[in-house]
Design a protein around this motif. Structure first.
Motif, PDB file in Angstrom:
ATOM      1  N   ASP A 240       0.811  -1.215   0.000  1.00 15.12           N
ATOM      2  CA  ASP A 240       0.000   0.000   0.000  1.00 15.12           C
ATOM      3  C   ASP A 240       0.848   1.270   0.000  1.00 15.12           C
TER       4      ASP A 240
ATOM      5  N   VAL B   3       6.178  10.685  -1.197  1.00 16.22           N
ATOM      6  CA  VAL B   3       5.717   9.455  -0.567  1.00 16.22           C
ATOM      7  C   VAL B   3       5.321   9.836   0.846  1.00 16.22           C
TER       8      VAL B   3
ATOM      9  N   LEU C 207      -1.269   9.635  -8.680  1.00 19.98           N
ATOM     10  CA  LEU C 207      -1.191   8.920  -7.410  1.00 19.98           C
ATOM     11  C   LEU C 207      -1.199   7.443  -7.751  1.00 19.98           C
ATOM     12  N   LYS C 208      -0.083   6.810  -7.534  1.00 21.65           N
ATOM     13  CA  LYS C 208      -0.001   5.404  -7.931  1.00 21.65           C
ATOM     14  C   LYS C 208       0.505   4.545  -6.791  1.00 21.65           C
ATOM     15  N   THR C 209      -0.079   3.408  -6.681  1.00 24.59           N
ATOM     16  CA  THR C 209       0.417   2.436  -5.719  1.00 24.59           C
ATOM     17  C   THR C 209       1.615   1.732  -6.331  1.00 24.59           C
ATOM     18  N   MET C 210       2.653   1.654  -5.555  1.00 25.55           N
ATOM     19  CA  MET C 210       3.868   1.064  -6.100  1.00 25.55           C
ATOM     20  C   MET C 210       3.873  -0.443  -5.850  1.00 25.55           C
ATOM     21  N   SER C 211       4.429  -1.127  -6.776  1.00 22.66           N
ATOM     22  CA  SER C 211       4.574  -2.564  -6.591  1.00 22.66           C
ATOM     23  C   SER C 211       5.944  -2.815  -5.991  1.00 22.66           C
TER      24      SER C 211
ATOM     25  N   TYR D  80       3.762   8.104   3.878  1.00 23.55           N
ATOM     26  CA  TYR D  80       3.356   6.784   4.333  1.00 23.55           C
ATOM     27  C   TYR D  80       3.237   6.805   5.839  1.00 23.55           C
TER      28      TYR D  80
ATOM     29  N   TYR E 111      10.365  -0.601  -3.987  1.00 26.54           N
ATOM     30  CA  TYR E 111       9.053  -0.247  -4.518  1.00 26.54           C
ATOM     31  C   TYR E 111       9.257   0.565  -5.790  1.00 26.54           C
TER      32      TYR E 111
ATOM     33  N   THR F 223       7.345   2.065  -9.598  1.00 30.31           N
ATOM     34  CA  THR F 223       6.198   2.226 -10.474  1.00 30.31           C
ATOM     35  C   THR F 223       6.644   3.095 -11.638  1.00 30.31           C
TER      36      THR F 223
ATOM     37  N   GLN G  81       3.105  10.034  -5.051  1.00 27.26           N
ATOM     38  CA  GLN G  81       2.344  11.090  -5.703  1.00 27.26           C
ATOM     39  C   GLN G  81       3.290  11.901  -6.579  1.00 27.26           C
TER      40      GLN G  81
ATOM     41  N   GLN H  51       2.239   4.343  -1.710  1.00 25.90           N
ATOM     42  CA  GLN H  51       1.864   5.094  -2.910  1.00 25.90           C
ATOM     43  C   GLN H  51       2.795   6.273  -3.122  1.00 25.90           C
TER      44      GLN H  51
END
Lengths: 152, 484
Positions: free
Chosen positions: B385, B426, B398-402, B428, B409, B411, B389, B387
């Motif tokens: 979770d 970020v 705004l992306k959730t990073m893998s 978090y 992490y 993206t 920005q 993300q």
């Protein structure tokens, strides 16, 4: 838009002048509207068939130029539509209305030529049609030079 | 147009460790809010810590919120030791202010557990005239333990403002109060939260031979956070005797780590209750933690006894419960210090160097490594979770990073069609962890004049019209000249 309005006003003025000169006011009172309209169109065609060929050629060219401009305006609206619906807007498209205006201008030039070469127009009777045509060609050359400069 | 850019990597580390004494037996429950360090923690590169500090400096406002009050009865031990620090987790100094040096022996288990984790404890009487938190503008300590609930006035240069400044500068504070809490202690707690502090009497939930007031309570309404209380469930209730406090609901930085049971209320056990108690049930917080935006951590406990050897060792039986626990729950409170380190990279897709500037509509990749300080070593932090920005006034992307299961992490996304000064951000925030707040500024420029597409499909009608008009003009000229 200014050019478009000017052009339409010029066309109306010319056609109106032709009609006034050529038509014989043959419509009769009391007839049905349909037959009036038919009579009107018929007299319009008859009057226009008496127009000299060179003026008809100019009219054809004006119609062609206006048609081209109208198509472009529609393309512009199509692009605006695409933009409003989320597709990206290319800023260079904003120059195209200007270009459409340039294209309309060739119609305006043709109308000016028509005014000058019309033998029934007394205003320019001391200006030879060859001179008017030369002006027309020169202005069109400049115009297309500018348009070409905007391409790409 | 491709260009090579200089690489610029930012290493940001934030850490917060939470330390809970883990050994079942002798750990004393304590809330330590301070930068507790763990003895075995590997030294982190200092530069990264400084970078984090810089990042955090903006978030300075410290709405501390919290408070306490409450007397309860029943043996339970509870310890929460939170340590946060942006510096190296080793060699941390803690100042312990006590009313009476006897606390040093009566709470020895807790203090020993701190020392065993590598903290250097300095005991001082709260009214020591030579007391000072800082000298020549440098703080002498990394954390402050206020185990002096009845102190009316600190000695030396320490006062309410000095303590708050200490916390504002990112240091940690553990505050323990009890029924005798002085106005000074209450003021400090109030600065951190809700001003209402009431003595509370808890009925029905404690069994003790000596406690007739039911002021000794066994608390087991813990916060559900693996990070704060450790991954293992706390098996036994925590003993608590002291004042409860209420939390200001508008303050989102305060967490009730241990709250009272629904049957608890706040009142003075010695007087008759004429009005309904103003604080009842789970609104009463027994132990709270605050994590300020600058990552200073504060633990406020309404009970000083909670940290005491007596409570640590006593057995627990909750009333109406047949289970008797041999030891109070402090053992389970062991948690580890977790710390974060972050390494940020970004570059265009297909390239590896980090540009100083992006152009609109570039494809870029963003990657960040996040590590967690486990108490003994750096482990990669795994979550799904996190993300990123891409932010200019508001987030454009705004992306959730893998993540690759190794803490990296990443993206990729396309730079939006807007130019200006953007930030990779970020943010978090997870319960119990140090807030991770990274931002890196990056300018985004528009197309250069020669980067636009020369001919675009949308404009083909215009090109066609231009040429058809020219051709039409040419034909018209010929027809006009030769029609006679």
């Amino acid at each position: 838009m200014f050019y478009l309005v000017a052009e339409i006003r010029a066309l109306i003025a010319i056609i109106g002048a032709d009609l006034c000169c050529k038509s014989d006011h043959s419509g009769r009172m009391g007839k049905s509207t349909t037959s009036d309209a038919q009579a009107l169109i018929r007299s319009l065609c008859a009057a226009y068939s008496a127009t000299p060929t060179n003026l008809k050629i100019i009219d054809l060219y004006v119609i062609f130029a206006v048609f081209t401009a109208v198509v472009q305006v529609h393309v512009l609206f199509f692009n605006v539509y695409r933009y409003l619906h989320g597709n990206s807007w290319d800023i260079s498209l904003q120059l195209f209305p200007l270009r459409s205006a340039f294209l309309c201008r060739t119609a305006v030039l043709a109308v000016c030529l028509r005014i000058q070469v019309n033998k029934e127009n007394k205003e320019f009777k001391d200006r030879p049609p060859e001179r008017a045509f030369a002006d027309f060609v020169l202005c069109n050359m400049v115009l297309h030079l500018v348009i070409t400069n905007f391409l790409g | 147009m491709r260009k090579s850019w200089k690489t610029d990597s930012l290493d940001i580390s934030g850490d917060w460790k939470r330390a809970f004494p883990s050994a079942a037996s002798s750990q004393s429950p304590g809330l330590s809010v301070s930068p507790l360090k763990s003895p075995s923690s590997p030294p982190r590169p200092r530069s990264s810590d400084l970078a984090l500090r810089a990042a955090m400096a903006r978030l300075r406002t410290l709405p501390l919120a919290l408070l306490f009050l409450l007397l309860l009865g029943v043996p339970a031990l509870f310890s929460v030791a939170l340590g946060f620090s942006a510096d190296s987790p080793t060699d941390r100094r803690l100042l312990v202010l006590v009313d009476d040096l006897a606390i040093r022996s009566s709470h020895s288990i807790y203090f020993r557990s701190l020392e065993s984790r590598g903290y250097e404890l300095h005991f001082r009487l709260a009214d020591d005239p030579k007391l000072a938190l800082q000298r020549y503008g440098q703080y002498l300590y990394d954390g402050l333990l206020l185990f002096s609930p009845s102190t009316k006035k600190f000695g030396g240069s320490v006062d309410l403002a000095a303590v708050l400044d200490f916390v504002d500068s990112g240091h940690d504070l553990i505050l323990a109060a009890d029924a005798s809490a002085s106005d000074l202690i209450r003021d400090i707690a109030t600065e951190c939260g809700d001003p209402a502090a009431l003595v509370i009497d808890h009925i029905g939930h404690a069994i003790s031979q000596s406690d007739v007031d039911h002021t000794l309570i066994a608390g087991d309404e813990f916060i559900k956070s693996d990070v704060i209380l450790g991954p293992e469930k706390i098996k036994a209730p925590v003993l608590f005797r002291g004042v409860g406090h209420s939390l200001n609901p508008t303050n989102s930085m305060v967490l009730k780590v241990l709250c009272a049971s629904p049957s608890a209320y706040s009142a003075n056990p010695k007087t008759k209750l004429s009005n309904p108690p103003s604080l009842t049930g789970s609104a009463i917080s027994l132990v709270s933690v605050v994590q300020a935006r600058n990552n200073a951590r504060i633990v406020i406990s309404g009970s000083l006894d909670l940290f005491s050897d007596k409570f640590f060792k006593s057995d627990v039986q909750k009333s109406k419960s047949s289970t008797k626990h041999e030891k109070s729950g402090n053992e389970q409170f062991a948690t580890e210090i977790s710390k974060w380190a972050v390494n940020v990279r970004h570059h265009k897709v297909g390239e590896t160097v980090e540009p100083a500037m992006y152009r609109i509509k570039d494809d870029l990749e963003y990657a960040v490594e996040i590590y967690e300080w486990s108490g003994t070593s750096w482990k990669s932090y795994i979550a799904d979770d996190v993300q990123v920005q891409f932010y200019m006034m508001s987030p454009y992307v705004l992306k959730t990073m893998s993540n690759d299961q190794k803490g990296l992490y990443s993206t990729s996304f396309k730079v939006p069609d807007a130019y200006g000064v953007f930030q990779f951000k970020v943010e978090y925030q997870r319960l119990g962890y140090t807030t991770l707040s990274l931002s890196k500024q990056i300018p985004v420029r528009p197309f250069r004049h020669n980067e636009y597409e020369r001919f675009i499909p949308a404009a083909y009608p215009y090109y066609g019209a231009s040429f058809s008009t020219m051709i039409g003009f040419f034909i018209f000229t010929i027809v006009y000249l030769y029609n006679k």
